[in-house]
Structure formats: C-alpha cells, structure tokens
Design a protein around this motif. Structure first.
Motif, short mmCIF file in Angstrom:
data_model
loop_
_atom_site.label_atom_id
_atom_site.label_comp_id
_atom_site.label_asym_id
_atom_site.label_seq_id
_atom_site.Cartn_x
_atom_site.Cartn_y
_atom_site.Cartn_z
N THR A 1 -50.92 1.90 -68.90
CA THR A 1 -50.69 3.17 -68.22
C THR A 1 -49.21 3.36 -67.93
OG1 THR A 1 -52.89 3.13 -67.22
CG2 THR A 1 -51.26 4.56 -66.20
N PHE A 2 -48.58 2.37 -67.32
CA PHE A 2 -47.16 2.49 -66.99
C PHE A 2 -46.29 2.41 -68.25
CE2 PHE A 2 -48.97 1.32 -62.93
CZ PHE A 2 -48.24 2.11 -62.03
N VAL B 1 -47.04 15.07 -66.28
CA VAL B 1 -47.67 14.70 -65.01
C VAL B 1 -47.22 13.32 -64.57
CG1 VAL B 1 -49.70 16.11 -65.48
CG2 VAL B 1 -49.70 13.68 -66.12
N THR B 2 -47.41 13.05 -63.27
CA THR B 2 -47.13 11.73 -62.73
C THR B 2 -48.30 10.79 -63.05
OG1 THR B 2 -48.15 12.30 -60.61
CG2 THR B 2 -45.80 12.73 -60.85
N VAL B 3 -48.06 9.51 -62.87
CA VAL B 3 -49.10 8.51 -63.11
C VAL B 3 -50.27 8.70 -62.15
CG1 VAL B 3 -49.64 6.03 -63.02
CG2 VAL B 3 -47.54 6.82 -64.12
N SER B 4 -49.96 9.04 -60.89
CA SER B 4 -51.03 9.22 -59.89
C SER B 4 -51.91 10.41 -60.24
CB SER B 4 -50.43 9.37 -58.50
OG SER B 4 -49.51 10.45 -58.46
N LEU B 5 -51.30 11.55 -60.64
CA LEU B 5 -52.09 12.72 -61.00
C LEU B 5 -52.90 12.45 -62.27
CD1 LEU B 5 -52.91 15.64 -60.52
CD2 LEU B 5 -50.88 16.36 -61.82
N GLN C 1 -46.15 17.52 -56.73
CA GLN C 1 -45.79 17.11 -58.08
C GLN C 1 -46.83 17.57 -59.10
OE1 GLN C 1 -45.41 12.90 -56.83
NE2 GLN C 1 -43.34 12.99 -57.66
N PHE C 2 -47.50 18.69 -58.81
CA PHE C 2 -48.55 19.21 -59.68
C PHE C 2 -47.93 19.97 -60.84
CE2 PHE C 2 -51.56 22.51 -60.98
CZ PHE C 2 -52.67 21.73 -61.29
N ASN C 3 -48.45 19.74 -62.05
CA ASN C 3 -48.02 20.45 -63.25
C ASN C 3 -49.26 20.95 -63.96
OD1 ASN C 3 -47.41 20.54 -66.33
ND2 ASN C 3 -45.38 20.57 -65.39
N LEU D 1 -52.59 3.66 -58.37
CA LEU D 1 -52.00 4.60 -57.41
C LEU D 1 -51.02 3.90 -56.47
CD1 LEU D 1 -54.98 6.93 -56.42
CD2 LEU D 1 -53.05 7.44 -57.90
N PHE D 2 -51.38 2.71 -56.02
CA PHE D 2 -50.49 1.96 -55.13
C PHE D 2 -49.18 1.63 -55.84
CE2 PHE D 2 -48.91 -2.14 -53.58
CZ PHE D 2 -48.72 -1.84 -52.24
N LEU D 3 -49.28 1.16 -57.08
CA LEU D 3 -48.07 0.82 -57.83
C LEU D 3 -47.25 2.06 -58.17
CD1 LEU D 3 -49.50 -1.90 -60.25
CD2 LEU D 3 -48.02 -2.26 -58.27
N ALA D 4 -47.93 3.19 -58.44
CA ALA D 4 -47.21 4.42 -58.77
C ALA D 4 -46.39 4.92 -57.59
CB ALA D 4 -48.20 5.50 -59.22
#
Length: 290
Positions: free
Chosen positions: A25-26, A101-105, A153-155, A212-215
């Motif tokens: 993922t990352f 998008v971000t990793v969390s989204l 951070q929504f896209n 999510l924690f790591l993001a």
C-alpha cells in the motif's frame, strides 16, 4: 498436536500477509509519486505474477511427478477470464487512485468492497437476504459517509476511482468463489479456498487500523474526530460480517455429519443392529461375580 501445528503454520502466514499488504500500500503510493503511470505499473505487476505462477506450477509438477490440472480455452474464456478481467481492473483503478487520494482515504473507501461482495453474493444466490446483512450494509455505508464527510483531504476523482475499484473487487471475489466451487474443473483449490476465506472473513479490519495509524504518523494524513468515528462504525459493520460468517460456517459444519449419516438409512440400521448384537454377546461372555 494437530491444532498446535496448524497455529504454528498460520501465524507466519498471517504476519507475511500483514507485512506485504501494508508494504504494498505505501509502496504503491510512493511509486505513483515518482512514476505516475498506474496502468503500466499494473501491466508489469500482472506479467510478473504470471511468470511467477508459471514457475510455481513447474516446480510443483517436478516435485509431485504428476501433471497439473489444465483448463481448455473454452473454460478459460467462460469461467476464468471474467474473474481475471475484474481483478486487473480492480488493481489498475486502485493504483490510479493513488495519484489523487491519501492512503487513509484509499484504505477506508476500499473497505466498501465488502458491500459489493454481499451485493453480488445475493445476486448469484451465494447468500440469503437477512436482516443482519442489511445491518452490515448500513453500518459500513454509514461509516464510510462519516469518514469522507467534510474531509480536509477529500478528492472526488480519486474517491470515484477507489469506489469503482471496490465495485470491481466485489465482482472479482464473487466470481473467484464461484470458480473455486466448480469441482468439475479439476483444480486443486484447498489452499486457494483457505486464502479466499481468510480474505473474505474480514481479517482486513485489523490491517486497516495499522495502515491508518501509519498513514497519520508517516505521511501526515489528517483525520478529524468524525472521521475516526466513521472508521469505528465501519469496523463494527465489518466485525458483524465476520461474526455472521463464522456462525454460518459452524452451523454448516454441524449439519454435515447428520447429512452424511442419514444419506443411507439402510446402512445406518444395519450398523445399529450389528452393534447391538456385539453388546449382547459381550454381556453373555462376561462372568458373573457374586
């Protein structure tokens, strides 16, 4: 001993699964920043998988000395190709979404794949419509709405790409289950089926917590209290789905012995009569002590 051996084998597989899933993922997010060609990356990814699969099949054939199961072109086109196509589109759109998008989204939106898995399971008669399933759908959909509502951070474009990937993921896993249930294909599917059930069982929910924690720590993703509450609601829906699947599996396993025993009533009656005769003979042969 057998249970301990199974646990000893499962634990390393789970750790590998978590490590590779978090890492990919990352890595994909980093890759899309430095090499923004998601469809080309997906093509190379699938070609590499094809090559490694061919090597694994050859090694397995050399080790066992038996020819591996082979599908005709008709079976490939009618049964395997739809699952393969949905898989490639799922991965391609997922990689494409990392441009926006971000990793969390991405992680939260991709969890909606369970909704589409349930939807297609109902359409293909793999699941029966129940009130509990409707509750699962409402919890996951409501949690996803809370997570994306007023997100800083929504896209929209990236969100639609991930949602389409989740939709295709639902088709992908449903078709995979149907393919694995086709015993007439002659495929050795015991390992594949266990991996599929591992994925479908909802083990991803604890993985999502780690991502999510790591993001938030490594990439600076910003999540509000409402976003975290939405994440908790979504996880409750996934957890309920896990519980329902576990209860359903236990119920099916409990019914199997009864079905097998009652499949031949004449044989069951004969066995009962034989056992009763042996018990009477033992009573006669046993000496009486006064």
């Amino acid at each position: 001993m057998a249970a301990a051996g199974g646990a000893a084998l499962t634990a390393p597989l789970v750790l590998l699964y978590y490590g590779f899933s978090i890492g990919i993922t990352f890595y994909n997010k980093w890759m899309m920043k430095s090499f923004p060609f998601p469809l080309l990356v997906t093509l190379l990814h699938l070609l590499l998988i094809f090559g490694l699969s061919a090597i694994a099949r050859s090694l397995a054939r050399c080790r066992s000395g038996r020819p591996r199961a082979a599908l005709s072109w008709g079976d490939c086109l009618r049964r395997a190709a739809p699952a393969a196509l949905s898989t490639s589109l799922d991965i391609g759109l997922s990689n494409w979404s990392f441009l926006y998008v971000t990793v969390s989204l991405y992680t939260m939106t991709k969890s909606s794949a369970i909704l589409f898995i349930l939807l297609f399971s109902l359409l293909f008669k793999l699941e029966e419509l129940r009130v509990a399933l409707l509750l699962v759908v409402l919890l996951i959909a409501g949690g996803l709405f809370m997570f994306t509502y007023k997100s800083t951070q929504f896209n929209a474009q990236g969100f639609v790409l991930v949602l389409c990937a989740s939709f295709l993921g639902g088709i992908r896993w449903t078709l995979t289950q149907i393919l694995m249930q086709k015993a007439d294909l002659g495929l050795p599917l015991s390992v594949s089926e266990k991996l599929f059930r591992f994925h479908e069982a909802g083990m991803l929910f604890s993985l999502e917590i780690c991502i999510l924690f790591l993001a938030t720590r490594l990439l600076g993703d910003r999540l509000s209290l409402l976003n975290w509450l939405g994440f908790a609601v979504c996880l409750s829906g996934i957890s309920l789905h896990v519980i329902l699947k576990a209860m359903n599996s236990k119920g099916e396993n409990a019914l199997k012995p009864h079905k097998e025993a009652s499949s031949d009533p004449d044989l069951e009656l004969l066995l009962r009569h034989t056992n009763r005769g042996e018990e009477e003979e033992e009573d006669v042969e046993t000496p009486q002590h006064h």
